[in-house]
Enzyme design. Structure first.
Site, PDB file in Angstrom:
ATOM      1  N   GLU A 143       0.848  -1.195   0.000  1.00 46.09           N
ATOM      2  CA  GLU A 143       0.000   0.000   0.000  1.00 46.09           C
ATOM      3  C   GLU A 143       0.883   1.243   0.000  1.00 46.09           C
ATOM      4  OE1 GLU A 143      -2.576   0.028   3.441  1.00 46.09           O
ATOM      5  OE2 GLU A 143      -1.050   0.968   4.666  1.00 46.09           O
TER       6      GLU A 143
ATOM      7  N   CYS B 200       0.999  15.059  -2.137  1.00 45.18           N
ATOM      8  CA  CYS B 200       1.316  16.046  -3.171  1.00 45.18           C
ATOM      9  C   CYS B 200       1.433  17.399  -2.475  1.00 45.18           C
ATOM     10  CB  CYS B 200       0.154  16.017  -4.169  1.00 45.18           C
ATOM     11  SG  CYS B 200       0.179  17.315  -5.361  1.00 45.18           S
TER      12      CYS B 200
ATOM     13  N   CYS C 159       1.448  30.808  -8.602  1.00 50.40           N
ATOM     14  CA  CYS C 159       2.485  30.416  -9.555  1.00 50.40           C
ATOM     15  C   CYS C 159       2.564  31.466 -10.652  1.00 50.40           C
ATOM     16  CB  CYS C 159       2.150  29.057 -10.162  1.00 50.40           C
ATOM     17  SG  CYS C 159       3.413  28.449 -11.300  1.00 50.40           S
TER      18      CYS C 159
ATOM     19  N   CYS D 189      -0.138  28.634 -16.505  1.00 50.69           N
ATOM     20  CA  CYS D 189      -0.754  27.688 -17.450  1.00 50.69           C
ATOM     21  C   CYS D 189      -2.271  27.883 -17.382  1.00 50.69           C
ATOM     22  CB  CYS D 189      -0.398  26.246 -17.085  1.00 50.69           C
ATOM     23  SG  CYS D 189       1.376  25.997 -16.936  1.00 50.69           S
TER      24      CYS D 189
ATOM     25  N   CYS E 119      -4.815  25.611 -15.368  1.00 48.02           N
ATOM     26  CA  CYS E 119      -4.465  25.327 -13.970  1.00 48.02           C
ATOM     27  C   CYS E 119      -5.028  26.400 -13.060  1.00 48.02           C
ATOM     28  CB  CYS E 119      -2.942  25.267 -13.861  1.00 48.02           C
ATOM     29  SG  CYS E 119      -2.334  25.244 -12.173  1.00 48.02           S
TER      30      CYS E 119
ATOM     31  N   CYS F 236      -4.302  21.055  -8.544  1.00 46.35           N
ATOM     32  CA  CYS F 236      -3.604  22.040  -7.727  1.00 46.35           C
ATOM     33  C   CYS F 236      -4.265  23.408  -7.829  1.00 46.35           C
ATOM     34  CB  CYS F 236      -2.135  22.099  -8.095  1.00 46.35           C
ATOM     35  SG  CYS F 236      -1.787  22.614  -9.767  1.00 46.35           S
TER      36      CYS F 236
HETATM   37  N1  SAH Z   1       4.356  23.642 -11.533  1.00 49.03           N
HETATM   38  C1  SAH Z   1       4.736  22.289 -11.627  1.00 49.03           C
HETATM   39  C2  SAH Z   1       4.239  21.419 -10.494  1.00 49.03           C
HETATM   40  C3  SAH Z   1       2.861  21.703  -9.993  1.00 49.03           C
HETATM   41  S1  SAH Z   1       1.539  21.455 -11.166  1.00 49.03           S
HETATM   42  C4  SAH Z   1       4.328  21.691 -12.949  1.00 49.03           C
HETATM   43  O1  SAH Z   1       3.558  22.330 -13.674  1.00 49.03           O
HETATM   44  O2  SAH Z   1       4.833  20.623 -13.258  1.00 49.03           O
HETATM   45  C5  SAH Z   1       1.349  19.686 -11.034  1.00 49.03           C
HETATM   46  C6  SAH Z   1       0.640  19.034 -12.178  1.00 49.03           C
HETATM   47  O3  SAH Z   1      -0.775  19.326 -12.147  1.00 49.03           O
HETATM   48  C7  SAH Z   1       1.146  19.502 -13.539  1.00 49.03           C
HETATM   49  O4  SAH Z   1       1.513  18.399 -14.336  1.00 49.03           O
HETATM   50  C8  SAH Z   1      -0.047  20.242 -14.073  1.00 49.03           C
HETATM   51  O5  SAH Z   1      -0.050  20.228 -15.458  1.00 49.03           O
HETATM   52  C9  SAH Z   1      -1.223  19.495 -13.467  1.00 49.03           C
HETATM   53  N2  SAH Z   1      -2.484  20.242 -13.539  1.00 49.03           N
HETATM   54  C10 SAH Z   1      -2.686  21.550 -13.302  1.00 49.03           C
HETATM   55  N3  SAH Z   1      -3.992  21.885 -13.498  1.00 49.03           N
HETATM   56  C11 SAH Z   1      -4.627  20.766 -13.878  1.00 49.03           C
HETATM   57  C12 SAH Z   1      -5.988  20.478 -14.237  1.00 49.03           C
HETATM   58  N4  SAH Z   1      -6.926  21.417 -14.252  1.00 49.03           N
HETATM   59  N5  SAH Z   1      -6.282  19.198 -14.580  1.00 49.03           N
HETATM   60  C13 SAH Z   1      -5.327  18.237 -14.563  1.00 49.03           C
HETATM   61  N6  SAH Z   1      -4.035  18.454 -14.255  1.00 49.03           N
HETATM   62  C14 SAH Z   1      -3.675  19.711 -13.911  1.00 49.03           C
HETATM   63 FE1  SF4 Z   2       2.266  26.723 -12.318  1.00 42.88          FE
HETATM   64 FE2  SF4 Z   2      -0.005  25.355 -12.540  1.00 42.88          FE
HETATM   65 FE3  SF4 Z   2       1.568  25.691 -14.663  1.00 42.88          FE
HETATM   66 FE4  SF4 Z   2       2.357  24.055 -12.683  1.00 42.88          FE
HETATM   67  S1  SF4 Z   2       0.593  23.778 -14.011  1.00 42.88           S
HETATM   68  S2  SF4 Z   2       3.584  25.631 -13.758  1.00 42.88           S
HETATM   69  S3  SF4 Z   2       1.484  25.172 -10.932  1.00 42.88           S
HETATM   70  S4  SF4 Z   2       0.518  27.326 -13.550  1.00 42.88           S
END
Ligand code: SAH
Ligand code: SF4
Length: 407
Positions: free
Chosen positions: A125, A130, A137, A141, A144, A361
């Site tokens: 298990e 996370c 941030c 993106c 996100c 996130c």
């Molecule tokens: N900033 C870093 C780590 C945090 S985000 C990064 O972007 O890698 C962690 C993961 O969550 C990333 O792979 C991101 O693409 C994903 N994520 C963010 N918003 C999301 C959403 N609405 N649905 C699914 N995955 C998402």
């Molecule tokens: Fe930042 Fe969200 Fe993009 Fe990760 S996925 S780099 S947390 S904006």
């Protein structure tokens, strides 16, 4: 129903400005020894403090029963035991996912998510946490929720580590142990790399948290200099790259940092990491219906990753309020996976956890911040549709990279 917990009685009320006292878990062990000696106490007291920090029984400096009461008060004057003491937890997936919303001493909100995976055939298990590395941030993106919030500040080392200590305490109360930590919460870990590396050192150190390096994953949207720094550290941690698209025109829209470090440079840095460490890099792809899930995109990704030490995770997008986008249909994700597998790329489709409690996130924090107006949301959605349509035609925009990133 949300469950509120306050675990640290040493902490002044939140919302009164940032607490200047550093968190104990972010200190080098030698700093604690120096402080103890300067306080005129025998050095073995430092070990007693460390036992309290890294054990799971104690929740506040006042409860460090091995220390004299006067020393506890002096310690609490200079340090905090828990920098994420104000935490609200929501449970979903029949208890398998626990989302924690942490209010920091200055009122900034960050999130961590604890996921329980039961044992399976040949598999023990797992309890994976996370965690967040920044409040908000700067990368932005558009799919996100954290990206939409914008950047508030970097987390301190202890604020990162204390998310882990809190989850470990909760697990220990049920006789369970944390097995994995992933930096996939709020923030871009490689844009707060000094603090992240200090936190990772504390988590990995057998004399402190003691979690094996292979059980720690750092996820990045593609900060190439940070990736190179991680590689130079040696075969430590698992690197995850948030790829989302293999074509620059589309990746510019989905990961605005791509305008600073284009996809070829990101993949080159990831390949160098895999080669130097002998460890597979994971690539995360958030699957967005009609945007990045076409056969054309699958084939571009297959060309990009063919022959690399790579593992691709396809994750259906969690819907977020400010975008018109939704997850790709499962048949599309399966077809996409098949095209990658055809060229020998290991590909897994991940089911998203805790959707109903907003486990992507930043979603919970976004919910708590001021709602954007309906007009602002409508405008944002229109811009995203235009940008993705242009990107699907293969046009790159000329916008500069996000402010403050990568200078
Ligand atoms: N900033 C870093 C780590 C945090 S985000 C990064 O972007 O890698 C962690 C993961 O969550 C990333 O792979 C991101 O693409 C994903 N994520 C963010 N918003 C999301 C959403 N609405 N649905 C699914 N995955 C998402
Ligand atoms: Fe930042 Fe969200 Fe993009 Fe990760 S996925 S780099 S947390 S904006």
């Amino acid at each position: 129903m949300p469950l509120s917990m306050t675990t640290d009685r040493d902490l002044p009320m939140a919302g009164t400005g940032r607490d200047p006292r550093p968190g104990l878990s972010g200190l080098e062990p030698s700093t604690i020894v120096e402080w103890i000696v300067a306080a005129g106490e025998p050095a073995y007291r430092a070990r007693q403090v460390a036992d309290g920090i890294w054990g799971t029984e104690v929740g506040a400096i006042a409860d460090l029963a091995t220390l004299p009461v006067a020393l506890r008060s002096r310690l609490a004057e200079d340090f905090r035991f828990d920098t994420v003491a104000e935490t609200e937890i929501r449970v979903s997936d029949a208890g398998q996912t626990e989302k924690a919303l942490h209010r920091l001493s200055d009122g900034a909100l960050v999130e961590s998510v604890l996921m329980h995976y039961p044992a399976g055939p040949g598999r023990r298990e797992r309890h994976t946490l996370c965690i967040s590395s920044q409040a908000g941030c700067a990368v932005g993106c558009p799919f996100c929720a954290t990206g939409e919030l914008g950047f508030t500040r970097d987390l301190e080392t202890a604020e990162i580590v204390d998310q882990v200590r809190g989850a470990a305490r909760r697990l220990a109360a049920d006789g369970r142990r944390l097995t994995n930590v992933v930096f996939m919460g709020m923030g871009e870990p490689l844009l707060n790399l000094d603090r992240v590396l200090e936190a990772v050192a504390a988590l990995n150190d057998p004399a402190r948290f003691g979690l094996g390096a292979r059980h720690i994953t750092i996820s990045t949207s593609g900060v190439v200099p940070g990736m190179r720094r991680l590689t130079a550290l040696g075969p430590q941690f698992t690197l995850a790259v948030s790829l989302h698209a293999a074509r620059d025109a589309l990746r510019d829209v989905l990961v605005p940092l791509n305008r600073r470090w284009p996809v070829a440079e990101v993949i080159e840095a990831a390949r160098a990491h895999a080669e130097a460490t002998g460890r597979r890099v994971s690539y995360e792809v958030t699957m967005i219906g009609g945007v990045n899930d076409t056969d054309l995109d699958a084939d571009a990704m297959a060309d990009l990753l063919r022959g690399h030490l790579a593992h691709v995770n396809l994750i259906p997008m969690n819907p977020v309020a400010h975008t018109p986008w939704r997850a790709s249909p499962m048949e599309r994700i399966e077809a996409f996976a098949e095209r990658l597998r055809m060229v020998g790329i290991q590909t897994t489709i991940r089911r998203n956890r805790g959707q109903e409690i907003g486990a992507a996130c930043g979603q919970l924090a976004a919910e708590r911040s001021a709602e954007p107006t309906a007009t602002a949301v409508a405008r944002r959605r229109r811009l995203l549709v235009d940008a993705s349509v242009a990107a699907l035609r293969g046009e790159r925009s000329r916008e500069p990279s996000p402010a403050g990133v990568g200078d």
